[in-house]
Design a protein around this motif. Structure first.
Motif, short mmCIF file in Angstrom:
data_model
loop_
_atom_site.label_atom_id
_atom_site.label_comp_id
_atom_site.label_asym_id
_atom_site.label_seq_id
_atom_site.Cartn_x
_atom_site.Cartn_y
_atom_site.Cartn_z
N UNK A 361 0.84 -1.20 0.00
CA UNK A 361 0.00 0.00 0.00
C UNK A 361 0.88 1.25 0.00
N UNK A 362 0.35 2.30 -0.63
CA UNK A 362 1.04 3.59 -0.61
C UNK A 362 0.11 4.61 0.02
N UNK A 363 0.60 5.31 1.02
CA UNK A 363 -0.21 6.31 1.72
C UNK A 363 0.32 7.70 1.42
N UNK A 364 -0.61 8.61 1.21
CA UNK A 364 -0.22 10.00 0.98
C UNK A 364 -1.02 10.91 1.88
N UNK A 365 -0.36 11.92 2.45
CA UNK A 365 -1.06 12.88 3.29
C UNK A 365 -0.31 14.20 3.31
N UNK A 366 -0.97 15.21 3.81
CA UNK A 366 -0.31 16.49 4.02
C UNK A 366 -0.87 17.62 3.19
N UNK A 367 -1.40 17.29 2.04
CA UNK A 367 -1.95 18.30 1.15
C UNK A 367 -2.88 17.59 0.18
N UNK A 368 -3.67 18.37 -0.53
CA UNK A 368 -4.61 17.72 -1.44
C UNK A 368 -3.89 16.88 -2.48
N UNK A 369 -4.44 15.71 -2.72
CA UNK A 369 -3.89 14.81 -3.73
C UNK A 369 -4.67 15.04 -5.02
N UNK A 370 -3.99 15.58 -6.02
CA UNK A 370 -4.70 15.85 -7.27
C UNK A 370 -4.83 14.57 -8.08
N UNK A 371 -5.83 14.55 -8.92
CA UNK A 371 -6.14 13.36 -9.70
C UNK A 371 -5.00 12.86 -10.57
N UNK A 372 -4.35 13.75 -11.34
CA UNK A 372 -3.27 13.25 -12.21
C UNK A 372 -2.15 12.56 -11.43
N UNK A 373 -1.83 13.11 -10.25
CA UNK A 373 -0.77 12.52 -9.44
C UNK A 373 -1.20 11.16 -8.91
N UNK A 374 -2.43 11.10 -8.43
CA UNK A 374 -2.95 9.84 -7.91
C UNK A 374 -2.97 8.77 -9.01
N UNK A 375 -3.42 9.19 -10.18
CA UNK A 375 -3.53 8.26 -11.31
C UNK A 375 -2.15 7.76 -11.73
N UNK A 376 -1.20 8.68 -11.84
CA UNK A 376 0.15 8.32 -12.25
C UNK A 376 0.74 7.26 -11.31
N UNK A 377 0.54 7.51 -10.02
CA UNK A 377 1.13 6.61 -9.03
C UNK A 377 0.43 5.25 -9.03
N UNK A 378 -0.89 5.29 -9.03
CA UNK A 378 -1.65 4.03 -9.02
C UNK A 378 -1.30 3.18 -10.24
N UNK A 379 -1.31 3.83 -11.40
CA UNK A 379 -1.05 3.07 -12.63
C UNK A 379 0.40 2.66 -12.74
N UNK A 380 1.30 3.57 -12.33
CA UNK A 380 2.73 3.30 -12.46
C UNK A 380 3.21 2.18 -11.55
N UNK A 381 2.74 2.19 -10.32
CA UNK A 381 3.24 1.21 -9.36
C UNK A 381 2.30 0.01 -9.26
N UNK A 382 1.05 0.23 -9.61
CA UNK A 382 0.10 -0.88 -9.58
C UNK A 382 -0.31 -1.29 -8.18
N UNK A 383 -0.16 -0.39 -7.21
CA UNK A 383 -0.60 -0.68 -5.84
C UNK A 383 -1.61 0.38 -5.44
N UNK A 384 -2.52 0.01 -4.51
CA UNK A 384 -3.51 1.00 -4.08
C UNK A 384 -2.84 2.22 -3.44
N UNK A 385 -3.31 3.39 -3.82
CA UNK A 385 -2.83 4.63 -3.24
C UNK A 385 -3.90 5.14 -2.29
N UNK A 386 -3.54 5.31 -1.03
CA UNK A 386 -4.52 5.69 -0.02
C UNK A 386 -4.23 7.09 0.48
N UNK A 387 -5.09 8.02 0.09
CA UNK A 387 -4.98 9.40 0.55
C UNK A 387 -5.52 9.43 1.97
N UNK A 388 -4.88 10.17 2.85
CA UNK A 388 -5.47 10.35 4.18
C UNK A 388 -5.26 11.77 4.64
N UNK A 389 -6.28 12.27 5.31
CA UNK A 389 -6.33 13.68 5.69
C UNK A 389 -6.25 13.80 7.21
N UNK A 390 -5.32 14.60 7.69
CA UNK A 390 -5.25 14.88 9.12
C UNK A 390 -4.42 16.10 9.39
#
Ligand code: ATP
Ligand code: MG
Length: 633
Positions: A361-390
């Motif tokens: 799993x890949x977790x991202x936090x700290x600022x808004x995750x824009x769609x192109x970045x999320x898509x690039x990572x999900x497709x490139x690495x092939x693992x779920x990308x989990x945005x989390x807000x706190x």
């Protein structure tokens, strides 16, 4: 299997939350069991696990030693100095005891403060754990912060000892810390009695006689030390951490002991899906809350290995993080969108060059995750990308996907649903009423906040109540100061900060909405939108954009044409009121050291004001670019 909906409901309902959190509390050891799960008779002050006594360091180290002494605990990689070191739980425990004994020899006892101003070296983590072992309260200040920032935190936390080092290193360049530290201490009213120094041999380090102590010889004196853990009341403070200061004067977030340990241990199971033998690589800095929670405490509480990384994502090359994943069989990667945007600009071949099969799993936090970045990572690495807000305030995710409970489909652009323990509300800013689906409101939390969240602001209960709990009209709710919206399926979207509102002729516009619209223009890579005072309209929006191909704005004509085209995009998507008065092109934007856009810095320049305390910028040259861009206008 429990559904997440019922899991969440059980965690917040007054009838069941005590039983729920009592179960979670079994994930850690208690020296004395608590006799009350929650005390909430003086809202908004919540005390979790009242009467219980525990110690975070015991739970992060000692309790694992019989079963995992020889298992990896800390993997330190510095691409800045070319060093790598691996510590087993036994070895890490020995180092923490040496550090604890050293701090003790400098007079550190329970309740005393220790300020940690350190680069990303193992000794920084030893010092944090040594403090919690002793019951001392650490306050980690991001290494390399300017002296003024440091002085303000020294005066607020009033540490007896400061732990520091000769230097950090950024992008291959040595950053001497000692001169900054000496200057910070000189500027502060409060003076520490000792400064404990780790000498990395990177920069000259003049010592102040009678105050400065070298760690290496002190450690030698305590090689065989064993310092028993100080048993703390659950609600005793474990640390103070200042917020990033993106929107104003940083606030000293105070964390408790038992609640924090339980929240983190529980999050490792339910959100981060940690299993024995896992390795978590949280590419943040110990100076931020993500680093406190997911580089240092949570992985160790869960008994897994943590990777501590000193360096950038692209040095020596853009494959370095993937190389670390392969070499140490990283299972969970945690970083910020800003880092992924940097990686996205690298050769895509890096993604296929390394064996990333260990990664779950890949977790991202700290600022808004824009769609192109999320898509690039999900497709490139092939693992779920989990945005989390706190937030620094909460210490662990508010919104996210608890995949350890139930794997629900994610939605691009959404950090997900309220995390268990959080009774999240979206409220109308003016009336305080609950918003319906797809209605924009302020994200707020109904008290009591779950375990792990701030218990107060350091030394200032009143500011805690006033700042966070008294801004929603007619209701005592915790305000996040972020805008959000919830769709029909209960997924939340973060729309930016409440103070990033631009008021154009009576229309209230969010910076982020305009930014998203501009960023949808194919030429634009990144953009900041701010409101600037205007005699006629109150405020007007101004945009500063970074282009994908800077050569597109080389001539004045090209700039003008592109500016018009960007404005048209906004017109079409949001209407003419939202259209920025000007669109300037720059090659970088001012950001905090944690990668957040510093809109108030741009705004200050646009309004001809001083940028004041904004020296925590990632790269001050970004401000020059804003100034230059304005000169022509
Ligand atoms: P200060 O409170 O001093 O102005 P700060 O808010 O930047 O500083 P942090 O606590 O580090 O300090 O950042 C928390 C904020 O970061 C959140 O309130 C939110 O604005 C933003 N944020 C964090 N995670 C996400 C996310 N996943 N999506 C969108 N925004 C996020
Ligand atoms: Mg904040």
């Amino acid at each position: 299997m429990t559904s997440y909906a019922s899991f969440h409901a059980r965690s917040i309902s007054p009838d069941s939350r005590a039983a729920f959190w009592e179960e979670q509390a079994r994930l850690i050891d208690w020296e004395t069991p608590f006799d009350q799960v929650l005390e909430y008779d003086k809202p908004p002050f919540a005390r979790w696990f009242v009467g219980g006594r525990t110690n975070i360091c015991h739970n992060a180290l000692d309790r694992h030693l019989p079963s995992r002494g020889t298992q990896n605990a800390l993997i330190w990689v510095s691409t800045e100095t070319g060093q790598e070191r691996v510590y087993t739980y036994d070895e890490l425990s020995a180092e923490v005891n040496r550090m604890a004994a050293s701090l003790q020899s400098l007079g550190i006892v329970r309740g005393e403060r220790v300020l940690i101003y350190m680069p990303m070296v193992p000794e920084a983590l030893f010092a944090m754990l040594a403090c919690t072992r002793l019951g001392a309260i650490h306050s980690v200040v991001f290494g390399g912060f300017a002296s003024v920032n440091l002085a303000a935190r020294i005066d607020d936390a009033r540490p007896k000892v400061i732990v520091s080092a000769d230097a950090g290193s950024r992008n291959g360049k040595v950053v001497p810390y000692k001169p900054l530290l000496d200057e910070g201490i000189a500027l502060a009213q409060h003076k520490p009695s000792s400064v404990l120094l780790v000498d990395r041999g990177l920069a000259p380090m003049p010592r102040v006689a009678g105050r400065d102590v070298d760690y290496a010889p002190l450690r030698e004196q305590h090689l065989d030390a064993f310092v028993p853990c100080e048993w703390m009341e659950s609600s005793d403070p474990s640390y103070v951490l200042y917020t990033s200061g993106t929107t104003g004067k940083p606030k000293g977030v105070q964390r408790d002991t038992g609640g924090y340990a339980v929240a983190l241990a529980s999050s490792m199971q339910h959100i981060f899906c940690a299993k024995p033998g896992d390795t978590m690589f949280c590419a943040s800095d110990i100076g931020w809350v993500v680093g406190h929670s997911y580089i240092v405490y949570a992985p160790l509480l869960a008994g897994i290995a943590t990777v501590m990384y000193e360096g950038t994502p692209i040095r020596p090359d853009g494959g370095i993080w993937w190389r670390i994943v392969e070499k140490y069989k990283v299972t969970q990667l945690f970083t910020a969108p800003t880092a992924i945007r940097v990686l996205k600009k690298q050769d895509p071949a890096y993604l296929t060059q390394y064996d990333l099969s260990s990664l779950r799993l890949i977790f991202l936090a700290g600022e808004p995750l824009d769609e192109p970045t999320a898509r690039w990572l999900t497709e490139g690495v092939g693992k779920p990308v989990v945005d989390n807000y706190w937030q620094t305030e909460t210490g662990w995710p508010i919104l996210g996907m608890a995949r350890g409970v139930e794997v629900l489909p994610g939605k691009l652009g959404s950090p997900g649903k309220p995390v268990y323990g959080y009774d999240v509300k979206l409220v109308n800013e003016a009336t305080g009423e609950d918003c319906g689906p797809n209605e924009k409101g302020v994200l707020a939390i109904e008290g009591p906040m779950p375990p792990g969240c701030l218990s107060t602001l350091w030394g200032d209960d009143e500011r805690f109540v006033k700042t966070y709990w008294q801004t929603v009209p007619g209701r005592m709710l915790y305000s996040s100061f972020d805008w959000g919206v919830r769709d029909e399926d209960g997924y939340y979207f973060i729309l930016g900060r409440t103070d990033d509102v631009i008021n154009v002729a009576g229309h209230r516009l969010g910076s982020r909405e305009i930014e998203e619209s501009i960023a949808s223009h194919p030429a634009v890579a990144e953009v900041a939108v701010i409101g600037v005072q205007d005699a006629l309209k109150g405020q007007v929006a101004m945009a500063f954009a970074v282009l994908r191909r800077p050569e597109q704005a080389e001539t004045a004509d090209a700039r003008l044409a592109l500016e018009g085209d960007v404005m048209k995009t906004v017109d079409k998507q949001l209407g003419a009121v939202a259209r920025p008065a000007r669109v300037f092109f720059v090659s970088m934007l001012p950001k905090t050291r944690s990668g957040k856009l510093l809109r108030r810095a741009i705004q200050a320049i646009c309004e001809g004001r001083e940028t004041g305390d904004l020296i925590t910028l990632e790269d001050p040259a970004a401000l020059e670019q804003v100034r230059d861009a304005l000169k022509g206008a």
